[in-house]
Motif scaffolding. Structure first.
Motif, short mmCIF file in Angstrom:
data_model
loop_
_atom_site.label_atom_id
_atom_site.label_comp_id
_atom_site.label_asym_id
_atom_site.label_seq_id
_atom_site.Cartn_x
_atom_site.Cartn_y
_atom_site.Cartn_z
N LYS A 171 105.65 124.71 3.23
CA LYS A 171 105.69 124.80 4.69
C LYS A 171 105.79 123.40 5.30
CE LYS A 171 104.26 127.43 8.48
NZ LYS A 171 105.48 127.83 9.21
N ASN A 172 106.74 123.22 6.20
CA ASN A 172 107.03 121.95 6.87
C ASN A 172 107.79 120.95 6.01
OD1 ASN A 172 105.75 122.29 9.54
ND2 ASN A 172 103.90 122.52 8.30
N LEU A 173 107.86 121.21 4.69
CA LEU A 173 108.62 120.31 3.81
C LEU A 173 109.87 121.01 3.28
CD1 LEU A 173 105.60 118.77 1.84
CD2 LEU A 173 107.10 117.55 3.44
N GLU A 174 110.37 121.98 4.05
CA GLU A 174 111.52 122.76 3.60
C GLU A 174 112.77 121.89 3.42
OE1 GLU A 174 109.71 123.48 6.25
OE2 GLU A 174 108.81 125.47 5.98
N GLY A 195 106.16 110.74 4.20
CA GLY A 195 105.86 112.14 3.92
C GLY A 195 106.97 112.86 3.19
N GLY A 196 108.10 112.18 2.99
CA GLY A 196 109.22 112.86 2.36
C GLY A 196 109.75 112.17 1.11
N THR A 197 108.94 111.33 0.49
CA THR A 197 109.39 110.60 -0.72
C THR A 197 109.72 111.60 -1.82
OG1 THR A 197 107.81 108.90 -0.05
CG2 THR A 197 108.79 108.69 -2.25
N ILE A 198 110.92 111.52 -2.33
CA ILE A 198 111.40 112.56 -3.24
C ILE A 198 110.61 112.62 -4.53
CG2 ILE A 198 113.26 111.19 -4.30
CD1 ILE A 198 114.96 113.85 -4.03
N GLU A 199 110.25 111.45 -5.09
CA GLU A 199 109.46 111.45 -6.33
C GLU A 199 108.12 112.14 -6.10
OE1 GLU A 199 110.85 108.77 -4.97
OE2 GLU A 199 112.10 107.75 -6.46
#
Lengths: 394, 394
Positions: free
Chosen positions: A303-306, B105-109
């Motif tokens: 959720k929120n990281l879609e 908050g979105g670092t792929i690793e």
């Protein structure tokens, strides 16, 4: 250029007579294997530093994530009292075989640690084995106490000794297939000297790196796997110590500066400097084609990281290689940074044997083109003399 | 020069208003300590990479040889499937708290590894804690699932975040005295901004390094202790990523290249290149005055190795510092390589806090003199975009 290439190859061929490492892939390994078979101790502890530890450690660390070694390899390299204590506290001393490695036989770190260990366990054949030159003081010490010794040939330099007993004995002791290791090395060796594939790979690269000595003389090795972290350390030694030299004719100080990077971690560290810094670098990427592991990212939408659902269910081995490719492509776009790519088929003895012999040969060829003595290290002598004087005063 | 120094100091003072890391030493740590006190789990596992892992790891690894931490800090940084498996196999998952750290908050690793871990353990407050920006997608995700979150201020860059919750929370969880850490940082901070000791130490060094940008732009950090190996990795990130930049006015690519070395091990590796290679390097030595350990070399004379009896009974802490001094003196003799020496009094929180804030400040000052944006990393964006496109195609 054609002439330089021809001359260089002839000079390397001439070295076959007196530089020992070229012929290590052809050695007989029976004695080493027989010794290793007898040993039941579980902790194999190298006491050694530099050329005596980096090679075996590079191979062990490369393989350990994959193979389920029943025995463990440990290194006692440093005189740092805290790391020494930390490591020794975690060893089962009764179940440890200490492999004391020093080519000259008088390395101060090695002998200091040996003397320390001797305050803990007894000086017996069961506890120690030595790897050194035939006529060293360490060999004589071992003979006095009836210890087993394995010999480093005089014409094999420490940093080129990984395929001598320096690498083979400790690795055989933990369960590495050392014949496969040598098979990989031999494949590269023979291919090069037969002017086949590896000649075509190595010679142009050596000529390029040498031609960039005054401009792009920092050589980054960007290895896309944690299994190659220790290999990078080995690379830094062989490259830096072999090629950082005063040129005999010109008396000029020259060298190629090695930098070991591990992907993707160092995308978040050193990469920015490569992309936006001075154009003084080349980058060699190492990729592993087949990790032999199909671990997948969870197929879970958070959720929120879609926005990151595009990685769901993807194999990590695919992701890491895509990450590598994305950086290769981004550097290619810049057009100003020479890059090349080495691919390892899989994580096994043969592939690491190939890779390390490849870099040994590359070092020798570049050293020849740069016209330096690849195999000595006069620059470290002054520090040793100063230390000796300090020690004489205490 | 006087004018440049004055202008630089004024510019750094001006940054106090909008660059967040300068004020982290003054923060209130109560919330972090209260959270840490409640946690009984023994394995603290950071899921994070780059600025989210290097800082806490540097401090933990520095202290762990000395302190007897009851809890352990682990890092899950890489997408390498083999190291991931190796590390996770060795964790007691029921006894692990996962600290998920990503500024954006979105670092792929980080998200990949989080999704993998979620196939193994349940998404609950007891198993996870988040450290991220206040308005990130990761924070929103955490709120949905009622997870605890700690906030990285927007104006604190990832590689300058060690004294924010990024470092403080995981370190408090394993038992580090985080107030002492901040005390060390504050000492350097206040001394610098009061134009006291650390101003005198930092400003001339920053001016020197900046003036050598076109000639001696490789900065070797030679740390004489294994306890500083991870710190070196942190240094490489902050130095390389902050200062490797396109200069806005000139559009020139510039940078200072960081190299982390550990003594005495790298005397047997990189030292030869320093001594005999191009004069493109400076060397900063780090010495530890008091290791707090009196472990001695055995007072044993070994047959045939009597030449080394001069080290008998010597403390290892003395030997390693003598080794460092011998190399310092040998480089001084050359007169061509700028060197400087940093001394840590002892291995504790305050000293590592001082050291890290020192390097943060040094980075900021040099960045200001070189006139680059010290706090961004635009060079890594292209690779991310390429990866995103690749992922869209699978």
């Amino acid at each position: 250029m054609q002439n330089l290439e021809h001359k260089t190859f002839e000079a390397i061929q001439a070295e076959l007579e007196f530089i020992g490492y070229y012929n290590l892939p052809n050695q007989n390994t029976e004695k080493i294997k027989r010794y290793a078979e007898k040993i039941t101790k579980k902790d194999i502890v190298i006491i050694g530093i530099g050329g005596s530890s980096l090679g075996p450690s590079a191979i062990y660390e490369f393989l350990k994530y994959k193979k389920d070694f029943k025995k463990k390899l440990h290194l006692l390299e440093s005189t740092d009292p805290l790391s020494l204590k930390y490591k020794i506290d975690r060893l089962d001393l009764d179940n440890s075989l200490f492999v004391v490695i020093s080519k000259s036989g008088g390395t101060i770190e090695t002998i200091s640690i040996l003397k320390y260990i001797l305050t803990k366990i007894s000086l017996q054949k069961e506890n120690f084995v030595l790897i050194t030159e035939d006529d060293s003081k360490l060999k004589a010490f071992g003979d006095t106490h009836n210890l087993d010794s394995f010999i480093i040939p005089k014409n094999v330099g420490g940093r080129f000794s990984v395929f001598s007993p320096v690498g083979l004995l400790p690795l055989a002791l933990v369960g590495v297939d050392i014949d496969k290791l040598l098979l990989g090395a031999k494949e590269v060796r023979d291919s090069f000297f037969n002017k086949s594939d590896y000649y075509q790979k190595l010679m142009p690269k050596a000529l390029l790196f040498s031609s960039l000595i005054d401009t792009q003389n920092i050589n980054c090795l960007f290895s896309y796997s944690e299994t190659l972290r220790e290999f990078n350390r080995w690379y830094v030694q062989i490259w830096g110590e072999s090629l950082g030299k005063k040129q005999p004719q010109t008396e000029k100080n020259i060298g190629l500066t090695p930098i070991g990077l591990v992907g993707p971690v160092d995308q978040h560290s050193f990469l920015q400097l490569i992309v936006e810094g001075f154009r003084d670098k080349t980058v060699t990427f190492i990729k592993i084609k087949d990790f032999g592991n199909d671990k997948k990212i969870g197929d879970i939408s958070l959720k929120n990281l879609e926005a990151l659902d595009n990685i769901n269910g993807l194999e990590f081995s695919k992701l890491i290689n895509m990450q590598c490719d994305s950086i290769i492509n981004s550097l290619r776009d810049l057009k100003e940074i020479p890059i090349d790519i080495l691919e390892l088929e899989r994580i096994d003895e043969q592939n690491i044997g190939k890779l390390m012999f490849y870099f040994e040969l590359l070092t020798s060829i570049v050293g020849k083109i740069l016209n330096v003595n690849t195999y000595n290290q006069p620059g470290v002598e002054d520090g040793k003399i100063i230390l000796k004087k300090m020690l004489a005063k205490i």
